[in-house]
Design an enzyme around this catalytic site. Structure first.
Site, PDB file in Angstrom:
ATOM      1  N   HIS A 235      -1.951 -34.645  35.677  1.00  0.00           N
ATOM      2  CA  HIS A 235      -1.653 -34.439  37.106  1.00  0.00           C
ATOM      3  C   HIS A 235      -2.447 -35.352  38.046  1.00  0.00           C
ATOM      4  CE1 HIS A 235       0.828 -31.236  35.819  1.00  0.00           C
ATOM      5  NE2 HIS A 235      -0.019 -30.217  35.941  1.00  0.00           N
TER       6      HIS A 235
ATOM      7  N   HIS B 139       3.663 -27.735  42.453  1.00  0.00           N
ATOM      8  CA  HIS B 139       3.238 -26.922  41.311  1.00  0.00           C
ATOM      9  C   HIS B 139       3.139 -25.433  41.686  1.00  0.00           C
ATOM     10  CE1 HIS B 139       1.151 -25.853  37.644  1.00  0.00           C
ATOM     11  NE2 HIS B 139       1.182 -27.102  37.230  1.00  0.00           N
TER      12      HIS B 139
ATOM     13  N   ARG C 259       1.133 -35.234  31.771  1.00  0.00           N
ATOM     14  CA  ARG C 259       0.060 -35.921  31.053  1.00  0.00           C
ATOM     15  C   ARG C 259       0.415 -37.383  30.763  1.00  0.00           C
ATOM     16  NH1 ARG C 259      -0.229 -30.614  29.872  1.00  0.00           N
ATOM     17  NH2 ARG C 259      -2.351 -29.739  29.678  1.00  0.00           N
TER      18      ARG C 259
ATOM     19  N   ASP D 241       6.103 -24.793  28.274  1.00  0.00           N
ATOM     20  CA  ASP D 241       5.324 -25.740  29.076  1.00  0.00           C
ATOM     21  C   ASP D 241       5.974 -27.110  28.933  1.00  0.00           C
ATOM     22  OD1 ASP D 241       1.768 -26.719  29.107  1.00  0.00           O
ATOM     23  OD2 ASP D 241       3.401 -26.985  30.555  1.00  0.00           O
TER      24      ASP D 241
ATOM     25  N   GLU E 191       8.677 -27.410  37.827  1.00  0.00           N
ATOM     26  CA  GLU E 191       8.178 -28.647  38.433  1.00  0.00           C
ATOM     27  C   GLU E 191       9.183 -29.784  38.219  1.00  0.00           C
ATOM     28  OE1 GLU E 191       4.315 -29.254  36.533  1.00  0.00           O
ATOM     29  OE2 GLU E 191       4.329 -27.110  36.132  1.00  0.00           O
TER      30      GLU E 191
HETATM   31  C1  G6D Z   1      -1.872 -26.441  31.560  1.00  0.00           C
HETATM   32  O1  G6D Z   1      -0.318 -27.534  30.074  1.00  0.00           O
HETATM   33  C2  G6D Z   1      -0.422 -26.814  31.314  1.00  0.00           C
HETATM   34  C3  G6D Z   1       0.095 -27.677  32.433  1.00  0.00           C
HETATM   35  O2  G6D Z   1       1.473 -27.931  32.231  1.00  0.00           O
HETATM   36  C4  G6D Z   1      -0.131 -26.982  33.768  1.00  0.00           C
HETATM   37  O3  G6D Z   1       0.325 -27.826  34.791  1.00  0.00           O
HETATM   38  C5  G6D Z   1      -1.607 -26.670  33.937  1.00  0.00           C
HETATM   39  O4  G6D Z   1      -2.072 -25.867  32.868  1.00  0.00           O
HETATM   40  C6  G6D Z   1      -1.857 -25.896  35.234  1.00  0.00           C
HETATM   41  O5  G6D Z   1      -2.670 -27.578  31.441  1.00  0.00           O
END
Ligand code: G6D
Length: 347
Positions: free
Chosen positions: A106, A180, A81, A251, A313
């Site tokens: 992303h 990813h 982000r 996360d 990742e």
């Molecule tokens: C959610 O917070 C997570 C991210 O880290 C992930 O990449 C995404 O889902 C697929 O937003």
């Protein structure tokens, strides 16, 4: 070694999506799509030689376009982000797409995960490789610079997948690429990965704000984020910990030890499958599929449960232009962006 090509379908815009399956001499394979550089399957054996796919995905392009939480894709121009979807380089401020609340996630709405890449194939005695090339034009999704990107997937007879990311630019910009893929080494996507053991050589991790942007750096010692000794992902995931609670699981970026190799090891005891990850990158985001649910049906048939896969990742510090506790990093016209991460599957 061999590469088998097949038609995977057509995007909404009518672009042809082709599947490239890299097969080694043992019959184990990695499949890649020219759409999003998506890793569609990784077929590797368990301790009894039974071959299963160990990454989440679909077998149709519609679901990838309309219902995929970044399954297997090249992620960027910037993984993670970007706070308030803005960043500055010198006196210039750039505004990105706000595709995640008030932030950019992303790379934005139509980022590299939704791009058709030009693919070239190389087959040699012990290696099969596809190289994906895309020229991202100046201000695409708001990022400066005409950026020429090459991502190569190299598969070999030791069941190692090496991913190299290269980029050059004609104007100073930011770039931070990753893959990813969601791993589930059991090969049974009706299960979750809480029984997988994970080791991450990281003494520190990055704490996140409620909007999931980087806020602070913390020691892992005496926290659920300590994976320096292998433990199951489920061991501490439900601890009464603020960071786990705002994220609904893990996360978070982990700041990798610079000496120990491999830095990350994921293992599934019952099947005997193991994944060792070695990278020249600074961080790895461990995302335990916290937002997966039954609306996602893997390969058209298996409704997923929460944590049906884990993402590892590798990347530079996320949002380094705004997150002042880490060195900011840009790509300048006279430089080349180059990073390599290897995924070694054993059984
Ligand atoms: C959610 O917070 C997570 C991210 O880290 C992930 O990449 C995404 O889902 C697929 O937003």
């Amino acid at each position: 070694m061999n590469i088998v090509k097949g038609c995977f379908g057509k995007t909404k815009k009518g672009e042809t999506v082709t599947k490239y399956t890299l097969v080694n001499d043992h019959g184990y394979s990695v499949s890649v799509l020219n759409y999003g550089g998506i890793i569609n399957e990784i077929l590797v054996p368990d301790r009894h030689g039974i071959i299963k796919n160990v990454v989440l995905g679909y077998n149709n392009i519609v679901d990838y376009e309309e219902n995929a939480p970044y399954f297997g894709c090249i992620t960027g121009r910037t993984a993670g982000r970007i706070k308030d979807a803005t960043f500055s380089i010198g006196e210039d401020t750039y505004v990105l797409g706000k595709n995640d609340g008030n932030n950019n996630l992303h790379g934005g709405f139509n980022a590299l995960d939704k791009t058709i890449w030009n693919i070239t194939e190389v087959v040699e005695k012990d290696v099969a490789m596809v190289s994906l090339n895309y020229m991202s034009p100046h201000l695409e999704e708001g990022y400066p610079g005409n950026v020429d990107i090459i991502v190569s997937y190299k598969w070999d007879n030791t069941n190692q997948l090496s991913i190299s990311y290269r980029a050059t630019t004609d104007q100073e910009t930011i770039i931070n690429l990753t893959n990813h893929s969601y791993f589930n080494l059991s090969g049974d996507f009706s299960t979750d990965i809480l029984d997988h053991t994970l080791q991450i050589e990281a003494d520190r991790f990055i704490q996140l704000r409620k909007d999931l942007t980087p806020e602070d750096i913390s020691e892992v010692k005496d926290t659920p984020f300590d994976f320096r000794v292998a433990k199951t992902i489920g061991q501490d995931i439900n601890e009464n910990n603020r960071q786990l609670m705002i994220e609904n699981g893990y996360d978070h970026p982990f700041i990798l030890d610079s000496i120990k190799r491999p830095q990350i090891t994921l293992a599934h005891e019952r099947s005997g499958r193991k994944l060792s990850i070695t990278t020249d990158e600074t961080c790895v985001v461990c995302y335990t599929g916290n937002f997966l649910n039954a609306k996602f049906k893997a390969y058209d048939e298996v409704p997923l449960k929460k944590s049906a896969g884990v993402c590892l990742e590798t990347q530079y510090y996320p949002d380094s232009q705004n997150f002042k506790l880490v060195p900011s990093k840009t790509l300048k016209p006279y430089e080349a962006y180059l990073t390599v991460t290897s995924y070694h599957f054993t059984n």
